[in-house]
Design a protein around this motif. Structure first.
Motif, PDB file in Angstrom:
ATOM      1  N   LEU A 136       0.911  -0.990  -0.043  1.00 50.57           N
ATOM      2  CA  LEU A 136      -0.051   0.058   0.075  1.00 50.57           C
ATOM      3  C   LEU A 136       0.851   1.334   0.172  1.00 50.57           C
ATOM      4  O   LEU A 136       0.525   2.237  -0.822  1.00 50.57           O
ATOM      5  CB  LEU A 136      -1.114   0.165   1.089  1.00 50.57           C
ATOM      6  CG  LEU A 136      -2.129   0.953   1.558  1.00 50.57           C
ATOM      7  CD1 LEU A 136      -3.088   0.828   0.203  1.00 50.57           C
ATOM      8  CD2 LEU A 136      -2.808   0.617   2.563  1.00 50.57           C
ATOM      9  N   ARG A 137       1.843   1.360   0.765  1.00 53.15           N
ATOM     10  CA  ARG A 137       2.893   2.444   0.905  1.00 53.15           C
ATOM     11  C   ARG A 137       3.537   2.529  -0.417  1.00 53.15           C
ATOM     12  O   ARG A 137       3.752   3.724  -1.079  1.00 53.15           O
ATOM     13  CB  ARG A 137       3.770   2.408   2.073  1.00 53.15           C
ATOM     14  CG  ARG A 137       3.184   2.748   3.196  1.00 53.15           C
ATOM     15  CD  ARG A 137       4.301   2.792   4.485  1.00 53.15           C
ATOM     16  NE  ARG A 137       4.977   1.430   4.827  1.00 53.15           N
ATOM     17  CZ  ARG A 137       4.513   0.661   5.602  1.00 53.15           C
ATOM     18  NH1 ARG A 137       3.217   0.898   6.072  1.00 53.15           N
ATOM     19  NH2 ARG A 137       5.083  -0.534   5.667  1.00 53.15           N
ATOM     20  N   THR A 138       3.843   1.429  -0.984  1.00 56.63           N
ATOM     21  CA  THR A 138       4.497   1.601  -2.255  1.00 56.63           C
ATOM     22  C   THR A 138       3.517   2.057  -3.511  1.00 56.63           C
ATOM     23  O   THR A 138       4.035   3.054  -4.204  1.00 56.63           O
ATOM     24  CB  THR A 138       5.046   0.229  -2.835  1.00 56.63           C
ATOM     25  OG1 THR A 138       6.102  -0.524  -1.896  1.00 56.63           O
ATOM     26  CG2 THR A 138       5.535   0.050  -4.289  1.00 56.63           C
ATOM     27  N   LEU A 139       2.428   1.698  -3.511  1.00 60.22           N
ATOM     28  CA  LEU A 139       1.523   2.279  -4.489  1.00 60.22           C
ATOM     29  C   LEU A 139       1.226   3.928  -4.256  1.00 60.22           C
ATOM     30  O   LEU A 139       1.411   4.656  -5.144  1.00 60.22           O
ATOM     31  CB  LEU A 139       0.088   1.816  -4.254  1.00 60.22           C
ATOM     32  CG  LEU A 139       0.204   0.256  -4.890  1.00 60.22           C
ATOM     33  CD1 LEU A 139      -1.172  -0.412  -4.649  1.00 60.22           C
ATOM     34  CD2 LEU A 139       0.397   0.353  -6.312  1.00 60.22           C
ATOM     35  N   VAL A 140       1.061   4.145  -2.932  1.00 64.49           N
ATOM     36  CA  VAL A 140       0.954   5.578  -2.496  1.00 64.49           C
ATOM     37  C   VAL A 140       1.999   6.454  -2.836  1.00 64.49           C
ATOM     38  O   VAL A 140       2.062   7.343  -3.390  1.00 64.49           O
ATOM     39  CB  VAL A 140       0.460   5.917  -1.024  1.00 64.49           C
ATOM     40  CG1 VAL A 140       0.655   7.368  -0.663  1.00 64.49           C
ATOM     41  CG2 VAL A 140      -0.983   5.113  -0.879  1.00 64.49           C
TER      42      VAL A 140
END
Length: 154
Positions: A136-140
């Motif tokens: 999720l952090r990677t996508l954001v």
């Protein structure tokens, strides 16, 4: 199926929008006794983490446009949870701090907020929760600049 038909179930954006709806609903359920929204919580927590933060920096830190953030701060100030103080260096700049009531509210809401986060992740096996958060952090992070209000907290 018509040529223009798309299975919504295959679209990540559709699921992200739904998860956002669910996350807000769970947060509001868990924190209803405090009368605080997820955005208000983020603003209060960011100011608690960095007392004296100016409004523009706060907006960037939590990924809100400055006009929306000004409305959030207005509401927090009206409720007696946050205060604006003129910067000694530049009287046009407003520095933000939590009031004693704001600090108490934040301390009281933290267990409920944590419970909301746990409920959101509960369907995932414990072993997969860190990996989900990493992805999720990677996508954001990778898409941050595409936001109408990019965050600087990366």
């Amino acid at each position: 199926m018509p040529a223009t038909a798309i299975d919504l179930d295959t679209l990540p954006g559709h699921h992200i929008r739904r998860l956002h709806q669910i996350a807000v609903a769970v947060f509001l359920q868990e924190t209803e006794d405090h009368g605080i929204t997820p955005v208000q919580f983020a603003a209060l927590q960011a100011v608690a983490n960095t007392p004296g933060l100016d409004q523009r920096s706060l907006a960037a830190r939590i990924g809100l446009d400055t006009s929306t953030l000004a409305n959030v701060v207005d509401r927090l100030e009206t409720r007696g949870w946050m205060q604006r103080n003129a910067s000694p260096e530049d009287k046009r700049v407003r520095l933000l701090t939590l009031t004693h009531e704001g600090e108490q509210l934040l301390a009281g809401v933290l267990p409920d907020m944590q419970r909301a986060q746990e409920r959101i992740l509960a369907p995932l096996p414990k072993a997969e929760r860190k990996e989900f958060m990493r992805m999720l952090r990677t996508l954001v992070d990778a898409n941050n600049e595409l936001s109408r209000a990019p965050s600087t907290s990366q």
